[in-house]
Every structure is written in C-alpha cells, then in structure tokens.
Design a protein around this motif. Structure first.
Motif: not given
Length: 218
Positions: A68-96
């Motif tokens: 897995g990934s290292s720990a990713i801290p995300i600020p929580i400022s609202d009751f619902e917090n959208p988390i969009p990924s900055l990069i798309a899934f790539q075959e070279e990085i993410f296995p099926l």
C-alpha cells in the motif's frame, strides 16, 4: 427512623455525585463515486464525518497483497470532504485487481474497496501531459516530443516508424497546426483514443517526419 426515611439521604448524596459525560468517538465513513474503475480513470470518493475535530483523516490505499501507499493526511474541514485523485490509474503503476481505502479519523476507522479492471480502453500515460505542455509552450523541440512519445507510449497505441536518436532528434518536424490536437487533448476536448489516432495518421502520412530520413531516402 424508618427504612423509607433512611433511603432518602442516600439518594440525595448520590445525586450530588457528578457522573462524567461519555463522549462517543466521531464516526467516519467513505462514500465511493463507484466501485469499478479502469485505466485512464481517476479515483474519486468522499470522506464523511459526524464531527469536525480539527484532526486530519489518515488514508492508506492498499492492494489485495497488502502492498500500500504511505500515510496520506487529509484535512477535514466539512462533514463531507470530496477526495479527487490527481492522476489517473496507469497500467505501469497499478496492477488489475481489488484495492482497499483505509481511513483513520479521531480514533475511528473505516474501509472501502474498489476493483480495477481492464476495459481495453486506449490510455496515454500521464507523464506525457507535462512534456506535451512544454512542447506547446515552445520549451522543447518537435524531436524531443516524439522521443518522449516513443519512450513512454506503447507501440500498441502510437507507432513512431523511425528511430529517434541524438543525430536526428533536431530533424523531426511537426507542422504548427498539429499543436491544436495537443491543446484539445490537454483540455479534455478529445480522448486518448482520438489523440493516438491523430498522431498515428500524421506519422503514417509522413506529416510528422524526420527530414534526415527523408533526405536519405532521396
């Protein structure tokens, strides 16, 4: 004093004892945009909390093997917090396969899962975008763009019919109007498939070519 009168002072004394309030840990949950993704798509989910404590949410994303990934801290400022990924899934990085999103927040934990599948959709690696942007800005030559395309994009997607090396990298010529295709792709107006088809057509028709190769053929 009868037994009824004896009980009354005990009740009054107990009533004076301050019972400390019990505080429940804030709840946290993950709302997935969808549970099946394919290459070229970007992960999107929402972290929902019952209380804003000032603590960040700590996120780990892992695969079925536990990697897995290292720990990713995300600020929580609202009751619902959208988390969009900055990069798309790539075959070279993410296995099926199946992936898990683990979230820890103020003592509470939750997990959601999604599956990455192969949709056979044309997918151009994200690394090409900053290179293309530099080409559009005039910071790199036509040859360096084509060299990057040859290195980073599979020949199943774009076929460059000539080898690019130090001796001919400055001889590659791309018509100025082709930059429109680059702008459209970066802005999302055309798909990866459209982009690859356009470049394959230009290469097959020798609209994109190496002048040194052309001179050798003469």
């Amino acid at each position: 004093m009868n037994s009824r009168n004896a009980v009354l002072p005990i009740i009054l004394i107990l009533g004076l004892i301050i019972i400390p309030p019990v505080f429940a840990e804030p709840s946290v949950s993950i709302i997935m945009e969808k549970t099946t993704y394919s290459y070229c798509e970007k992960l999107f989910y929402t972290i929902k909390v019952s209380e804003i404590t000032g603590d960040p949410a700590i996120i780990h994303i892992r695969d079925e093997s536990g990697k897995g990934s290292s720990a990713i801290p995300i600020p929580i400022s609202d009751f619902e917090n959208p988390i969009p990924s900055l990069i798309a899934f790539q075959e070279e990085i993410f296995p099926l396969g199946k992936y898990f999103i683990d979230v820890q927040y103020s003592g509470s934990e939750t997990t959601a899962e999604f599956t990455l599948i192969d949709s056979n959709k044309i997918c151009i690696p994200e690394v090409i975008k900053p290179i293309l942007a530099n080409w559009l800005s005039g910071n790199i030559s036509d040859g360096f763009l084509m060299d990057a395309i040859q290195k980073y994009i599979s020949t199943d997607i774009i076929v460059v019919p000539f080898e690019i090396n130090e001796s001919n990298v400055y001889d590659i010529e791309i018509p100025e109007w082709v930059k429109n295709v680059g702008y459209w792709w970066i802005e999302g107006d055309i798909t990866d498939d459209d982009f690859s088809q356009a470049f394959n057509y230009l290469l097959e028709r020798k609209i994109i070519s190496s002048s040194s190769l052309f001179n050798n053929e003469i």
